[in-house]
Structures are given as C-alpha cells and as structure tokens.
Write a protein that holds these residues in place. Structure first.
Motif, mmCIF file in Angstrom:
data_model
loop_
_atom_site.group_PDB
_atom_site.id
_atom_site.type_symbol
_atom_site.label_atom_id
_atom_site.label_comp_id
_atom_site.label_asym_id
_atom_site.label_seq_id
_atom_site.Cartn_x
_atom_site.Cartn_y
_atom_site.Cartn_z
ATOM 1 N N UNK A 49 0.827 -1.197 0.000
ATOM 2 C CA UNK A 49 0.000 0.000 0.000
ATOM 3 C C UNK A 49 0.871 1.260 0.000
ATOM 4 N N UNK A 50 0.528 2.204 -0.901
ATOM 5 C CA UNK A 50 1.281 3.433 -1.019
ATOM 6 C C UNK A 50 2.348 3.409 -2.094
ATOM 7 N N UNK A 51 2.627 2.223 -2.677
ATOM 8 C CA UNK A 51 3.630 2.128 -3.732
ATOM 9 C C UNK A 51 3.124 2.787 -5.018
ATOM 10 N N UNK A 52 4.063 3.240 -5.844
ATOM 11 C CA UNK A 52 3.709 3.882 -7.115
ATOM 12 C C UNK A 52 3.602 2.842 -8.225
ATOM 13 N N UNK A 53 2.612 3.055 -9.083
ATOM 14 C CA UNK A 53 2.413 2.212 -10.254
ATOM 15 C C UNK A 53 2.354 3.139 -11.465
ATOM 16 N N UNK A 54 3.078 2.775 -12.505
ATOM 17 C CA UNK A 54 3.092 3.598 -13.721
ATOM 18 C C UNK A 54 2.027 3.078 -14.682
ATOM 19 N N UNK A 55 1.204 4.017 -15.160
ATOM 20 C CA UNK A 55 0.087 3.683 -16.046
ATOM 21 C C UNK A 55 0.339 4.328 -17.407
ATOM 22 N N UNK A 56 0.243 3.584 -18.509
ATOM 23 C CA UNK A 56 0.523 4.162 -19.834
ATOM 24 C C UNK A 56 -0.547 5.162 -20.255
ATOM 25 N N UNK A 57 -0.153 6.093 -21.133
ATOM 26 C CA UNK A 57 -1.092 7.128 -21.557
ATOM 27 C C UNK A 57 -2.196 6.583 -22.445
ATOM 28 N N UNK A 58 -2.078 5.355 -22.944
ATOM 29 C CA UNK A 58 -3.142 4.776 -23.768
ATOM 30 C C UNK A 58 -4.431 4.543 -22.989
ATOM 31 N N UNK A 59 -4.355 4.638 -21.668
ATOM 32 C CA UNK A 59 -5.564 4.388 -20.881
ATOM 33 C C UNK A 59 -6.648 5.413 -21.167
ATOM 34 N N UNK A 60 -6.262 6.626 -21.536
ATOM 35 C CA UNK A 60 -7.207 7.657 -21.958
ATOM 36 C C UNK A 60 -8.082 8.162 -20.842
ATOM 37 N N UNK A 61 -9.397 8.269 -21.110
ATOM 38 C CA UNK A 61 -10.357 8.850 -20.176
ATOM 39 C C UNK A 61 -10.568 7.930 -18.972
ATOM 40 N N UNK A 62 -10.667 8.552 -17.784
ATOM 41 C CA UNK A 62 -10.860 7.770 -16.572
ATOM 42 C C UNK A 62 -12.312 7.365 -16.344
ATOM 43 N N UNK A 63 -13.217 7.769 -17.261
ATOM 44 C CA UNK A 63 -14.634 7.449 -17.080
ATOM 45 C C UNK A 63 -14.932 5.978 -17.333
ATOM 46 N N UNK A 64 -14.194 5.357 -18.189
ATOM 47 C CA UNK A 64 -14.473 3.968 -18.560
ATOM 48 C C UNK A 64 -13.172 3.180 -18.517
ATOM 49 N N UNK A 65 -12.827 2.685 -17.336
ATOM 50 C CA UNK A 65 -11.567 1.973 -17.160
ATOM 51 C C UNK A 65 -11.779 0.467 -17.278
ATOM 52 N N UNK A 66 -10.793 -0.253 -17.824
ATOM 53 C CA UNK A 66 -10.892 -1.714 -17.883
ATOM 54 C C UNK A 66 -10.734 -2.329 -16.501
ATOM 55 N N UNK A 67 -10.998 -3.627 -16.404
ATOM 56 C CA UNK A 67 -10.879 -4.321 -15.117
ATOM 57 C C UNK A 67 -9.418 -4.406 -14.673
ATOM 58 N N UNK A 68 -8.510 -4.523 -15.634
ATOM 59 C CA UNK A 68 -7.072 -4.570 -15.352
ATOM 60 C C UNK A 68 -6.372 -3.496 -16.173
ATOM 61 N N UNK A 69 -5.353 -2.898 -15.580
ATOM 62 C CA UNK A 69 -4.579 -1.845 -16.250
ATOM 63 C C UNK A 69 -3.152 -2.337 -16.439
#
Length: 329
Positions: A49-69
């Motif tokens: 808990x509290x660790x950083x995770x890098x998320x790619x810019x392809x994720x786009x809008x935060x309104x509709x996120x997949x189950x796994x990133x």
C-alpha cells in the motif's frame, strides 16, 4: 563502455515522460501484478500500500476503465494490476472519481484484528472443559450378613451427580486429548423385610474422585464422540437402620475402595454459546473392599448374636448412564 551505458540511461529517462502519462498509488495492503489480465494468471510481483504504479497514456479517459490496467514489474516485464486496487493521479478533476482507499473490506488484508488470540497460529478453541451431569446405574448390592431369613428385598438404582474438569494436553495440536479429574456422588436405598417381622433400610452412598484422560475419537462442527479411561478412589458410607418389636437402631459403616473406569460420551456442540449437551455411559469395576462399623450395637435384640462388624464387598461391575452439560472455557 561507461559512456555507452550512460547514453542508454539518458535516452530511457528522456522517453519515460512520453511513454507514461499517469502515476497511480496502491490503495490496498498488497496489490498483485499479474502476467495476464486475469486474476487466475501468474503473479509476477506484489506492491504494498502506497507504492507507485506507472500507467501508460493509452488508458485515456478515466470514465471507462478496464478491469485490469497494464503496467510493468520491477524488471520491465508487462504486467496487469486490478483497477480497483489503485488510484490514478491525473492532476485534474477526473482524479476525484477514484477513491483514495478501498471502499469496503480490503480483500488483500490478511492481518489479524487486535487483540491477537493467545492460541495463534492455532484455532482459538477452548482448552478447558467442565461437565455436570445426572447419572443412574445398577445397584452394586454389597450385602450385609444379617444372619436372618429374608422375606423380601427391594434395591433402588444407584443415582446421583457426576462432574469433571479436564484440560487439553500440551503436546496435542489437534485438540483431541484431555486430562483432568472425574468425580461423582451417588446413593442407593435398599429395603429388606425379614421373616421375624424386623425390617431394615440401608442408605448406601459413595463419593468418587480420580484422574481421567479422554480422546475425541470423532468430531465435526456439530458432534464429538469422546472415549475416556482412568480410575477413582472411593469413599463408601452405609447407614443400616433396623426396626422391630424391640425398637429401632442405626449402625454406621465406612470404607474406601479403588475402581478403574472407562466411559464414552456423545457431545452435541453449541446448544448455547460454549455449552454442549452430553450423554454417555460409565463402566466401573469396584475392587474388593470392606466397610468397618463406626458405631457399636446398642439394641442387641434387633441383631443376631454374631452380627458382623464390617461389610465385605467383592469384585463388582457397574454400568451407569448420564445426561448433562459441558462448558468450554
């Protein structure tokens, strides 16, 4: 070689801002990084808990996120983290759409709530058992030599209370072996009519106490079948009350004996919190013993001239049945 390595590191650092557009923070105790976007796939790494995770810019809008990133593990392999285990930091108003902590009970939090049970890491089971029961069994019929002819005899059942206190044996990690003490207080009443019109009432009682070891031969959440063995040291007391035309007199006798005992009982668990219903039977073997007279004869007309001064009891077996409760603490 050092110059070449420095150039590679420089270009990687220059490319990172273009490849990753978001940071994310782990909001559960331990977030797994899966090899595939599937909770049943291989776990490559876990993040606290509290660790950083890098998320790619392809994720786009935060309104509709997949189950796994998609992200990367510590050695650069592609990995997937459950979306509800992280909070994406987007530095805009859309960031408020994701909670800063897991909304309900954290499924990855395996820590025990305080206070930790004293029996940890084993089940928090009770290690003491105390039982209280009523019993009834056959009359041992230890005879007194009246030297008179009987007209009739009536023997009651031996009945009374039975109790025990046992503790789990330390080496037993399966909670099956218990050792402690067993006790009982029982009494019988015998009536005898003689042809010479005299009558005798015998009040026989005994107090028993001794060690016992028990074993739960079968157990589940609802029932336990327990067998046990041990022995008791017994104190016997008899009061013989003779009545006749010459009057009435009581004679007192007492003595001690030893008796091995074996028992079996069925426990019906949790009829009340930490309280079980028990029913079972005891088989006792009373070894030969005697009870000596405490008082002298004061009305000799009621007794024979050579009336004995003790009660002789031979080897006797007794089977009794009991019903009661057991408290675990």
């Amino acid at each position: 070689m050092k110059v070449k390595f420095s150039l590679i590191l420089f270009f990687q650092l220059m490319l990172i801002p273009q490849v990753y557009s978001y940071d994310a923070i782990v909001i559960v105790l331990e977030a797994p990084l899966f090899k595939a976007a599937n909770s049943h796939s291989l776990v490559l790494q876990t993040l606290r808990k509290g660790s950083r995770v890098y998320v790619p810019n392809e994720i786009g809008n935060l309104d509709d996120l997949p189950e796994f990133i998609q992200t990367y593990d510590r050695v650069g392999n592609i990995a997937y983290v459950p979306t509800n285990y992280i909070k994406i930091i987007s530095n805009d108003l859309s960031e408020n759409k994701m909670p800063i902590s897991f909304p309900k009970n954290d499924p990855t939090d395996y820590r025990l709530e305080e206070p930790i049970p004293v029996t940890y890491p084993y089940n928090n089971v009770s290690f003491y058992r105390a039982t209280f029961a009523l019993f009834s069994g056959n009359n041992a019929k230890d005879p007194f030599d009246y030297n008179s002819t009987f007209k009739s005899q009536n023997f009651s059942y031996d009945s009374g209370i039975r109790f025990s206190v046992t503790h789990k044996i330390k080496f037993d990690q399966l909670d099956r072996y218990y050792f402690g003490f067993l006790g009982a207080i029982g009494a019988v009443k015998n009536t005898i009519a003689f042809k010479n019109t005299n009558n005798s009432i015998e009040y026989r009682s005994q107090i028993r106490l001794g060690p016992i070891v028990t074993y739960d031969a079968f157990k589940n959440e609802k029932y336990r079948l327990t067998v046990g063995t041990g022995f008791t040291y017994n104190f016997h007391k008899s009061t013989l009350e003779m009545k006749g035309s010459a009057g009435k007199e009581q004679r007192l006798f007492s003595g001690f004996s030893l008796s091995p005992i074996a028992n079996t009982q069925l426990q019906i668990c949790e009829i009340l919190p930490l309280t079980d219903l028990i029913l079972g039977s005891d088989i006792s073997l009373f070894l030969p013993h005697s009870e000596k007279a405490i008082s002298e004869i004061s009305v000799p007309e009621l007794w024979s001239e050579d009336s004995p001064t003790q009660i002789q009891a031979g080897l006797k077996a007794q089977v009794s049945f009991f019903l009661g409760v057991q408290v675990r603490y």
